[in-house]
Design a protein around this motif. Sequence first.
Motif, short mmCIF file in Angstrom:
data_model
loop_
_atom_site.label_atom_id
_atom_site.label_comp_id
_atom_site.label_asym_id
_atom_site.label_seq_id
_atom_site.Cartn_x
_atom_site.Cartn_y
_atom_site.Cartn_z
N LEU A 1 0.66 -1.00 -0.09
CA LEU A 1 -0.14 0.13 0.03
C LEU A 1 1.07 1.28 0.14
O LEU A 1 1.83 1.28 0.82
N LEU B 1 -9.01 7.37 6.03
CA LEU B 1 -7.55 6.89 5.69
C LEU B 1 -6.95 8.36 5.07
O LEU B 1 -7.21 8.58 4.08
N ILE C 1 -1.83 5.64 4.35
CA ILE C 1 -1.42 4.26 4.81
C ILE C 1 -0.42 3.74 3.96
O ILE C 1 -0.83 3.86 2.41
N LYS D 1 -7.72 0.75 11.44
CA LYS D 1 -7.02 -0.60 11.06
C LYS D 1 -8.17 -1.50 10.46
O LYS D 1 -7.81 -1.80 9.20
N THR E 1 -8.71 0.01 6.89
CA THR E 1 -7.40 -0.46 6.00
C THR E 1 -7.75 -1.72 5.50
O THR E 1 -7.89 -1.78 4.28
N THR F 1 -10.74 -1.55 2.97
CA THR F 1 -10.04 -1.00 1.84
C THR F 1 -9.31 -1.77 0.82
O THR F 1 -9.59 -1.84 -0.48
N ILE G 1 -0.80 2.09 13.13
CA ILE G 1 -1.91 3.17 12.49
C ILE G 1 -2.33 4.33 13.64
O ILE G 1 -2.81 3.82 14.64
N GLY H 1 -5.47 7.16 10.80
CA GLY H 1 -5.53 7.02 9.35
C GLY H 1 -4.16 7.16 8.85
O GLY H 1 -4.12 7.39 7.67
N THR I 1 -0.09 5.50 8.80
CA THR I 1 0.82 4.51 9.38
C THR I 1 1.96 5.45 10.02
O THR I 1 2.78 6.08 9.39
#
Lengths: 339, 250, 286, 378, 235
Positions: free
Chosen positions: E7, E20, E23, E43, E46, E49, E207, E210, E212
């Motif tokens: 990602l 997010l 990420i 999380k 993510t 997604t 995370i 939204g 990392t």
Amino acid sequence: MNLRRVETSTWIYLAISFLLIFIPFIVTGRSMQFIFIQIFIFAIFAMSYDILLGFTGIISFGHVMFFGIGAYSTAVTLGRMDATIGSFVLGAIIALVIAAIVSLIVGALTLRLKSHFYAMLTLALAGLFLVLAEKWRSVTGGNDGFTFSLPEFFRDSETMYWFSLLSMVLIFFGLRRFTRSPFGRVLMAIRENENRTESLGFQVTYYKVLASVVAGVVASFAGVLYALSLRFVNTAVFATDLTIDVLLMTIIGGVGTLIGPIVGAGLVEFAHHWLSGLADVHWIFERWIILYGIVYVLVVIFFPLGIVGTIQSKFMNRPVRALRTNRKSDGKKENRKGA
Amino acid sequence: MTAILETKDLSIAFGGHVAVNGVTVEIPEKKFTSIIGPNGAGKTTFFNLLSGQLSPTNGSIYFKGEDITKVSTTKRARMGIGRSFQITNVFPNLTVLENVRLAVQSKNKVRYNIFSHFKHYPGFEKRSLELLDIVFLKEKANAIAASLAHGEKRKLEIAMLLALETEILLLDEPTAGMSVEEVPAIMDVIRNIKDEGNRTIVLIEHKMDMIMGLSDEVLVLYHGELIAKGTPAEIVENETVQAAYLGGGV
Amino acid sequence: MELFISLVINGLATGMLIFLLAAGLTLIFGLMSVLNFAHGGLFIWGAYTGVWVFQMTNSFTLGIVAAILIGLLLGLVTERLVIRPVYGNHMQQILITLGFMLVLQELIKVAFGPDQKAVFPPDFLAGSFMVGDIVLIKYRLFIIAVGILVFVIASLILKKSRIGLIVRAGVMDKEMVQALGINIKLVFMLVFMTGAGLAALSGILHAVYSGVIYAEMGLEFSILAFIVVVIGGMGSFPGSLFAAILVGLAQAFMAYYVPALSLAVNMLLMTIVLIFRPQGLFQVKG
Amino acid sequence: GDDGEAASGDQDVVKVGVLISGTGALETYGLQTQRGFELGIEYGTDGTNEVAGKKIEYIFEDTETDPTVARQKALKLLEEDEVDFLVGSSSSGDTLAVTPLAEEYETIMVVEPAAADSITGAEYNDYVFRTARNSSQDAKAAAVAVAGEGVKIATLAPDYSFGHDGAKAFIEAAEELGAELVLEEYADQAATDFTANIQKIIEAKPDYLFVVWAGANTPWNQIADMRLDEQGIKVTTGVADIATLPSMTPLVGMEGFTLYYHDLPDNEVNDWLVEKHMEEHDSPPDLFTAGGMSSALAIIEALKQTDGDTDGAKLIETMEGMSFETPKGTMTFRPEDHQALQEMYSVTLEESDEFDYPVPVLKEVLTPEQTAPPIMNQ
Amino acid sequence: MENLLELKKVEAFVQHYHILHDISFEVPKGEVTVLLGRNGAGKTTTLRTIMGLNRVSEGSISFKGESIVGRTTFDIANSGIGYVPEDQGIFGGLTVGENLRVAMKKEDEKTTERLEWILELFPDLKKFWKKEGGQLSGGQKQMLSIARAYVNENDLLLIDEPSKGLAPIMVDKVTESIQQMKEQTTIVLVEQNFMMASQIGTRFYIIDDGVTVHSGAMDELKEDKQSMKKYLGIS
Ligand SMILES: Nc1ncnc2c1ncn2[C@@H]1O[C@H](COP(=O)(O)OP(=O)(O)OP(=O)(O)O)[C@@H](O)[C@H]1O
Ligand SMILES: Nc1ncnc2c1ncn2[C@@H]1O[C@H](COP(=O)(O)OP(=O)(O)OP(=O)(O)O)[C@@H](O)[C@H]1O
Ligand SMILES: [Mg+2]
Ligand SMILES: [Mg+2]
């Protein structure tokens, strides 16, 4: 939704009501006034439907039965007795009492029946009322119906206009208070999650039945006004079409908003009037129901909150509620029911 | 020590499967009781019986000595038995604040008032916000409940339960899915209630450190039966419990 | 005795006809949990198109094929435009399909004119024959046969294939089914089309039976179909069959013995069933 | 609204508002009335659209077969257009919702083609005149066509007012003629299966079965399938508009009656109507086309007699007992209840070479006196 | 080392909320990557997604070197990703057996073998084979959900909080099963139970809101008290 905003909206509504008082001085034709009267009547009817659909989450396909009860009670009383205010009041009382009793019984059935089952049951009950009206010809005149004369007071179109307007305004504010009362909040909770409401210590039964009675009585009153405005009644007042009409009005205007049904009633009546009036322009307007149906489908897809609901959620930052149930959880609820 | 809740030979069967089997137990008043047991042992079902969501096939339930086996959910809630749910069970399309306010309203017995505006009870809103603050959800007060993350919904559940101020709190895995950081905080919330000393709390949990830290007494359910009972220390030592429930690692 | 037999046979025929009508509805509701009030619209389109082709070509078989085709086609359109946005939400389904019903019904008038149209059975199914004192109307026997056939085929398909499972799972949690690698949209579309095809088929069969078609019959008969589906237990094929026959027989016998109530018999039956057995006579899972 | 002629507000205009079902279940009837009315004005004024020195203007309004709309449209006609006459409507319900307005506004309403007895019966008011036949006239015509001393009759009718009115009137008329009633059967109007009813009729063994029917689900197929003829039961009924004729194929040979079919009446007016209608619309006039024309002709005749005066009271006086020529011969408004007495036609349904559906063939013209219905407004 | 999933600067929306923001992470083949973070950090979002259940507005997601942004969920699933959602996603009206049958892409021997292995792992599922999913206890549902992701041969498994609601003994079992699975499959794990996560995880990402914010090898994290406290509130 703070206190101040509620107050402003109340002022706005009052101001609009006040302006509406003067319509008869501008629109002097009885035929146009008649359209307004019909709007007020159907707005009342649609608001009553909104109490069920929008606030308590009950779908009924037979709401027209209360409307019909109102119309027939008034018509029969006025038809049999002298055309006086006294007989009108008596007729209206009979209408409301019968509607209250019937809605109490029908409402009690919501306990046993969920969503579409209840909808079908009410459809059947309304159907039975229709049959009754057709069969009991000595009283109802069968499906051709009968005419009757009005008390002196109501014969004047303007009076009828003001009376309907006043009724609508009073009922609107009454129902608004009703839905914003602590009681009304619980109704909304029931709509969202019945089990949970119960475990918070609310006796769901009473709430649903009372909501049903309020809706029934108000619908019946709309029927009373309808009979007065038409001076005639026939079995059409029990027809499912009317339930569908009022459903459309409520949806297009916006469920769970009360003002929505009023807007919806106005819009549908006027659209009907104008579109069908355009039949000379193009043949398609003769089939205006097609347009109407398409617009309606579009509204459900793109503005499931209806006109008022959409405006409220877009511009007033009100929490979005009403029809937009969480799809996933909706499906799951079904499962549990099946279990 | 008096028992506030008491069950006698309580059983329920679903079809052929007996989920709760002849459980006779006394829940002491103003104490903290925990229920543990493997998955599917019947813990949630036992709660459902206590709170009236299910009715037993056999046996009876007493609240303060009174038989409430046939009393409805609503009535039990009003008598003072409140519960939270294992599967989050909130009003999805209402705001967080409204969710709690409904509970506060019920607590204050404002139920059938149809005439006054709900804003005529500003105290409700204040109280709701207080409660949301306790569970760290105050900023989300105006969010729609459906949009909350899983852990946040659990907190909302707890706030709603606290709002009812019931004598008994039945908590079904209140911290499942809650972040490591917040578990202790929620534990503190629960501990505070415990320390106030005037409520009876029954907790279902799988987090042993919580059980150890809070409980006065632990009940162990296994295949629907009550197989052990005692102080946390006793239970941890119990070999059957170790084999059936705790396992080796954790 | 002849009277009894004759009433039974007629009741059965009516029942089968209603069953055919309800079958599509049951399929769509039972599997997809969609309350399709536009069913009547698909029904009349099947009736009108089928009759039109039948009368143009003089072939009843072609009429039936045409009806089914238009049913599938309209099913496709309906699913994509109207149903797809509202899966999983009964309230919206009721509302939107009611609106679409109006459109379909009104479009019939545009396409075929507002007049009612007379329809006659094909020669090989016309008329009746006598067995003893009992009059057997050929077309009714034909209907009974078709009804049984549809029932058997549908039951087999549903029993044997995974499709039923997938669709039911899709209704409960659409996202999850997709996350399992299933193109649920396609599956839903096909199921809906099948239901629509059944509706259209019953349309043409019904048209020939009653001898006349008119645009308003859609709503009228879809209500009847709903009644049957409710009585039978939503989504149960055997339930619908049973309920349809029950309604058919009740109508036949009521019309003979208690004509005053015949108007209300469907509604009464449904009311009674709903009050005493709210989930319908045949309860199904899911 | 559909203005037939350019509107102008001056004194020398007579305005007529015509209410029809332009949409809804009865829209074909509405169209027939509309065409008939237009042609009636043309014929009655020799194409000048003028009578007694006044121009006739007419406005069509669609009631949508809904009493509420009917009333609203009538109000519009009466108030905004200030019409001097109302005509209509296709549905009895719509009509009843409007007739009180006629009285209130002291405006003559010519009822056409609504047939409910109550319009000139229980709900009668002085301003209502009806050129349409009423249900009792239908029934009398049917009775005259079949009843006689000792003839056994049975009736089959839909279970609502229209059916009950029709059956009752028929039975009365037939019994007067010496017939004997053996069974009075009513069927659910929405039913598709009539075999139980027919079964009962077979068991009652009448000589004639009189069927009152309107609406789409017809029992004809089943009557044929159940082989009534083989059991010696003759069916009789009214023949309705051309669209329904195909569905009556199974009844070929039946003796019945009709209120109009284009080649039955033998008079000048009808000849003109048929020719003109063919010319303008490429089809023969239908059931209610003649009625629409008659209503126009009644108005013209009345205006001729009052010399253009549209005063309500004056018109009532004039129209009571007034006779006028129509495609159905001479009609007369009976003074007591303002119902127009008129010819009806006793017919046999026969296969036709010209069309692929059966057509009614004249057996006998029933005179207005023969089919005069009872007076029901007292 | 090859990255099975990658990602890059992913931004995603849930309805019209921007959830997010940024990420980015890499999932090397054959490893267990753990996503950590407090409640509401994003999380679950993510994982959803990745499965194509949310709208990606910016950034890229590639699986086996191909972009999967904009592809339909079933397509993504079919390309070899199994998913155990946070709310388990059990089909309540279907029986345990039916739940598994819906998931099974093939009914060959291999699948049967896996099924047997699963039933051994979770005997409760066998016991309640004919019970409706909706009637299972919370933990049983969790097992079923995990089982459903195991029956197919997948290249990647996304598992959202598998230990939630499980008895300690079951947590051990699930941990063990994941250990076994990781021989064959790459795994992305979201987990609040740090003990468990640290046992199985090879690499972690944290995370927050939204984004990392931190990453590294699992073993390092255990030592890195500061980050633990800062991002996870564990001290
Ligand atoms: N409504 C129901 N119908 C049938 N079986 C049920 C029902 N509810 C629970 N069960 C069964 O009863 C048993 C006990 O379930 P319960 O939910 O009480 O377990 P639990 O102890 O709470 O487990 P967990 O820790 O996993 O939540 C389970 O085997 C479950 O499948
Ligand atoms: N449908 C939605 N509408 C609006 N906001 C949402 C929606 N779904 C999730 N959110 C928000 O997105 C954020 C991230 O949610 P997510 O479920 O991904 O968190 P998480 O890290 O999985 O938390 P948890 O540990 O509690 O499961 C949360 O703040 C949540 O409120
Ligand atoms: Mg549990
Ligand atoms: Mg999460």
